[in-house]
Design an enzyme around this catalytic site. Structure first.
Site, short mmCIF file in Angstrom:
data_model
loop_
_atom_site.label_atom_id
_atom_site.label_comp_id
_atom_site.label_asym_id
_atom_site.label_seq_id
_atom_site.Cartn_x
_atom_site.Cartn_y
_atom_site.Cartn_z
N GLY A 28 6.29 7.69 -7.23
CA GLY A 28 5.55 7.31 -6.03
C GLY A 28 6.31 6.28 -5.22
CD GLU A 29 3.63 4.08 -1.40
OE1 GLU A 29 3.04 3.04 -1.71
OE2 GLU A 29 3.32 4.76 -0.41
CD GLU A 30 3.99 1.27 -9.42
OE1 GLU A 30 4.48 1.42 -10.57
OE2 GLU A 30 2.84 0.87 -9.23
#
Length: 112
Positions: A28-30
């Site tokens: 994801g965005e991690e």
């Protein structure tokens, strides 16, 4: 636009890290950055990355972007990377709760 922002952040993270540091996208965005030294290197690296992102994002994306970050230190009793990632994740969510766009370090209390 989201994909372009992730690609820009990924590139800047790789360019900003030091030799011996390991950068990875967790999903994801991690993202995760494992530093080969003590926690004192975390804040300066965070500031360098934020500065580079402030300069590059408007030019490459046409808008400003920022990030929240959690910092945790490997403890002698960690038998795998999972406890370290859990502490870093808790610190990340504390950074988001405290107003986003900041670095939050896991405290000794948060580590237990």
């Amino acid at each position: 636009m989201g994909d372009r922002a992730l690609q820009l952040f990924s590139r800047l993270l790789k360019e900003t890290r030091r030799d011996g540091d390991l950068a990875a996208r967790l999903g994801g965005e991690e993202f995760c950055l494992l530093l080969h030294s003590d926690a004192s290197a975390g804040a300066p690296l965070d500031q360098r990355l934020r500065q580079r992102l402030r300069q590059a994002a408007p030019a490459e994306l046409g808008l400003e972007i920022d990030f929240s970050a959690g910092l945790a230190v490997l403890r002698p009793d960690d038998t795998s990377i999972q406890p370290l990632l859990a502490r870093a994740d808790r610190a990340l969510y504390e950074a988001k709760t405290d107003g986003r766009g900041r670095l939050h370090s896991a405290t000794q209390d948060a580590m237990n």
